[in-house]
Design an enzyme around this catalytic site. Structure first.
Site, short mmCIF file in Angstrom:
data_model
loop_
_atom_site.label_atom_id
_atom_site.label_comp_id
_atom_site.label_asym_id
_atom_site.label_seq_id
_atom_site.Cartn_x
_atom_site.Cartn_y
_atom_site.Cartn_z
N ASP A 35 28.16 -65.57 16.76
CA ASP A 35 28.77 -65.37 15.45
C ASP A 35 30.04 -64.55 15.54
OD1 ASP A 35 26.82 -66.69 14.14
OD2 ASP A 35 25.78 -64.92 13.38
N LYS A 57 31.46 -67.63 10.82
CA LYS A 57 30.91 -66.85 9.71
C LYS A 57 31.67 -65.58 9.54
CE LYS A 57 26.10 -68.05 9.02
NZ LYS A 57 24.75 -67.52 8.97
N MET A 171 26.92 -56.12 3.07
CA MET A 171 27.73 -57.17 2.44
C MET A 171 28.12 -56.81 1.01
SD MET A 171 25.55 -60.44 3.77
CE MET A 171 23.96 -59.73 3.42
#
Ligand code: SAH
Length: 508
Positions: A35, A57, A171
Site C-alpha cells: 500500500d 490507496k 482518517m
C-alpha cells in the site's frame, strides 16, 4: 496448488517498528503486494527477484479497488505464490485486512496474519501521549473519522463516545471540525485536552495540541493534513511532560548520506537514532573487472612477486575475493612484502590477518612513492592490484627505478544506477545536511550535478541553509575546492565523531 498469503502489518512508518516475523516473511516471499503508507524501505527486505505490486490507496486515489485487491490476492494464492501483503500499521485496524482474509477464506486459500504496530497507538506514543494511563483514563476507543457525521445514517454513537476516557480517531483530519463538534454536543467538556499527530513515528512527525474546543482551528491554521491521528482525552495533556521523539537532537533534519549502500549503514543508523531523516544516495559502487583473467593469473604466480602494493581498501577486498575463489588463502602472500597506500588500506589487510610492511602517511600515490623510494626499491617484481581506471604515476615511477611492475585490474568503480534521480529528488524536497565520508564521495556527488546545481549547493552551504559535514581535513578540502562551506569537521576521522560533531553543531 495453493500458495500462502501473509497479511503483514508494516507498522506506522518508523522502519524499526516492523515486527521480526514481518521481516522474516518478507525475506522469504515471492511477491510483495503493498500500500501507499507502508515504508518503501521494506521493499528492500524482499528477495531482489520477488515481484513487487503497488496497489495504492492514497486518500481518495485508489490505484485498485478493494475488490480488485481481493481478486489479485486470490489469483496469486491460486498460482501457488508465497505473498507478503504489506499494509500500513496493523492489517486488522481500519486496514480492510479482514475483507482480504475473508476473500481468501471463502476460496479455501491459506493465509496468516502478522499483526503490526498500529499508528493508533504508535503515533500518540511518539508524540508523548500514552493512549491509556491510570491517572487519566480506564478505557480507549479507536474510531474512524472517515464518516461524515453530518450525513444521515452515521453509525458513530457520539453519545457513547463522549463517555470514553481516550478517543483516538484515524482518517479524521478532514472531518475534524465535525468530530470535535459532535463530541461537545454529546456532552464532552470543550476544555478536554486533544492533539493531532501527522506522520507519527517518522522524522516528518508534526503535532498540534489544544483542546476539544480549539484543536480543529489550530490544525487548520497549521495546515496539518492526512495522514494524522487525533487523540481526545486527558492523556493528551501528558505530552507536555512526555514528548520525547521531537526532542531528539537531529529530529526533523534531512541528512544526505553519500556512501555506497553497503558502507553507509553505520552512519545512517547513527543519524536515524538521533531523529534525522536519512536519504542515502550512493555515489559509487564496485564491480568485478571486465576481464578477471589478469588478476587470476597473477594470483596463480604470487610466489614470483617480491612486493604487492595495495592502493585502496576495495583493492584489498577484491584481491582476497579472487584469492579465496582460486582455492588459496592469505598464506599465498607469505613470500611477498606488502605496501598499503594509507591507514584504511592497511586496516583492510589487517582484517585478513596481514600487517603491511609499509604504509604511506598520506593517502595519495605520491606519499607511497616517497616511502618506497626511501626503501631503495629496485630490481624487484611488483604486483599492483587496483581499480581498472587509476592514475599511472605510481607504476610508472616504480618501473623507472628498475623494477618489473605488473598492474592488474581488481575491480572497477561505477556510478550507481538511479543515484542522480535520488539526489535531484532529495534536493527538491529540501536538505538540511550533506555528509561526506571521503573525497571521492564529494567529487562523485558533484559529478551528478550540472554547473548550476553545483553553484546552488555552494550557495546554500555559504548561506547556512545547508550544513556540509566532512569526516576529515582531506575530504573537507575537496568539498571546499567545489566552493562548499564546510560547517562540520570532527577532530578525529571516524563515523562516530562525525555524528557527534553534527549533534553539537545543531545543539549550539
Ligand atoms: N491499519 C492502519 C490504519 C489505516 S487507515 C494502522 O493500523 O495504523 C489510515 C489512517 O491511519 C490514516 O488516515 C491516519 O489516520 C492513520 N495513520 C497511518 N499512519 C500514520 C502515521 N504515521 N501517523 C499518523 N497517522 C497515521
Amino acid at each position: 496448488m495453493s500458495g500462502k498469503i501473509y497479511l503483514i502489518g508494516a507498522g506506522p512508518g518508523d522502519p524499526g517498528l516492523l515486527t521480526l516475523k514481518g521481516a522474516e516473511v518478507l525475506a522469504a516471499c515471492q511477491v510483495v503486494v503493498y500500500d501507499y503508507l507502508a515504508n518503501p524501505e521494506f521493499l528492500e527486505l524482499a528477495p531482489p527477484e520477488a515481484e513487487r505490486i503497488y496497489v495504492g490507496k492514497k486518500g481518495g486515489d485508489h490505484t485498485k479497488t478493494q475488490d480488485q485487491i481481493n481478486q489479485l490476492l486470490v489469483d496469486l494464492a491460486a498460482q501457488g505464490k508465497i505473498v507478503a501483503r504489506l499494509k500500513g500499521g496493523d492489517p486488522f485496524v481500519f486496514g480492510r485486512g479482514g475483507e482480504e482474509a475473508s476473500a481468501l477464506a471463502a476460496r479455501g486459500h491459506a493465509f496468516e496474519v502478522v499483526p503490526g504496530v498500529t499508528s493508533a497507538i504508535a503515533a500518540p506514543a511518539y508524540a508523548g501521549i500514552p493512549v491509556t494511563d491510570r491517572r487519566a483514563t480506564t478505557e480507549v476507543a479507536f474510531v474512524t473519522g472517515h464518516e461524515d457525521p453530518t450525513k444521515p445514517g452515521s453509525t458513530i454513537n457520539w453519545q457513547a463516545l463522549s463517555q470514553i476516557g481516550t478517543v483516538v480517531f484515524l482518517m479524521g483530519v478532514k472531518n475534524l471540525p465535525h468530530i470535535c463538534d459532535s463530541l461537545m454536543k454529546a456532552g464532552r467538556d470543550p476544555a478536554t485536552p486533544a492533539a493531532a499527530v501527522r506522520w507519527g513515528t517518522t522524522p516528518q512527525q508534526e503535532t498540534v495540541s489544544g483542546t476539544l474546543a480549539d484543536l480543529a482551528g489550530k490544525v487548520r491554521s497549521a495546515g496539518l493534513k492526512a495522514p494524522a491521528i487525533t487523540i481526545v482525552g486527558q492523556v493528551a495533556a501528558l505530552r507536555q511532560e512526555l514528548a520525547w521523539f521531537e526532542k531528539l537532537p537531529l529530529f526533523g533534519k534531512s541528512v544526505l548520506v553519500t556512501r555506497a549502500r553497503k558502507q553507509a549503514s553505520r552512519l545512517s543508523e547513527g543519524l536515524k537514532a538521533l531523529g534525522a531523516r536519512v536519504i542515502e544516495v550512493p555515489t559509487i559502487t564496485f564491480r568485478p573487472p571486465d576481464d578477471p583473467e589478469p588478476l587470476n593469473t597473477a594470483i596463480e604466480i604470487l610466489d614470483d612477486f617480491h612486493w604487492v602494493i595495495f592502493t585502496s581498501p576495495n583493492g584489498v577486498e577484491a584481491f582476497f575475493e579472487a584469492l579465496l575463489k582460486s582455492g588459496r588463502d592469505a598464506r599465498a602472500l607469505s613470500g611477498c612484502k606488502l605496501a598499503a597506500i594509507g591507514p584504511a588500506t592497511a586496516a583492510g589487510l589487517k582484517a585478513h590477518g596481514l600487517v603491511a610492511d609499509m604504509t604511506a602517511r598520506t593517502f595519495q600515490a605520491e606519499g607511497l612513492i616517497e616511502a618506497l623510494q626511501a626503501q631503495g626499491l629496485t630490481g624487484q617484481r611488483v604486483l599492483i592490484p587496483r581499480a581498472a581506471e587509476a592514475r599511472e604515476v605510481l607504476p610508472e615511477t616504480i618501473a623507472q627505478w628498475g623494477n618489473l611492475v605488473q598492474v592488474v585490474p581488481a575491480y572497477r568503480t561505477v556510478s550507481p544506477e538511479g543515484s542522480p534521480e535520488l539526489l535531484a529528488e532529495a534536493l527538491n524536497q529540501g536538505l538540511d545536511v550533506i555528509t561526506f565520508t571521503a573525497s571521492s564521495t564529494v567529487s562523485n556527488l558533484m559529478a551528478m550535478l550540472d554547473k548550476e546545481g553545483q553553484a546552488e549547493l555552494a550557495r546554500l552551504s555559504q548561506s547556512g541553509q545547508l550544513t556540509v559535514a566532512a569526516i576529515g581535513p582531506i575530504t573537507g578540502d575537496t568539498a571546499r575546492g567545489y566552493g562548499l562551506e564546510v560547517a562540520v569537521q570532527p577532530e578525529s576521522f571516524t563515523i562516530e565523531a562525525l555524528v557527534s560533531a553534527l549533534t553539537a553543531h545543531f545543539a549550539s
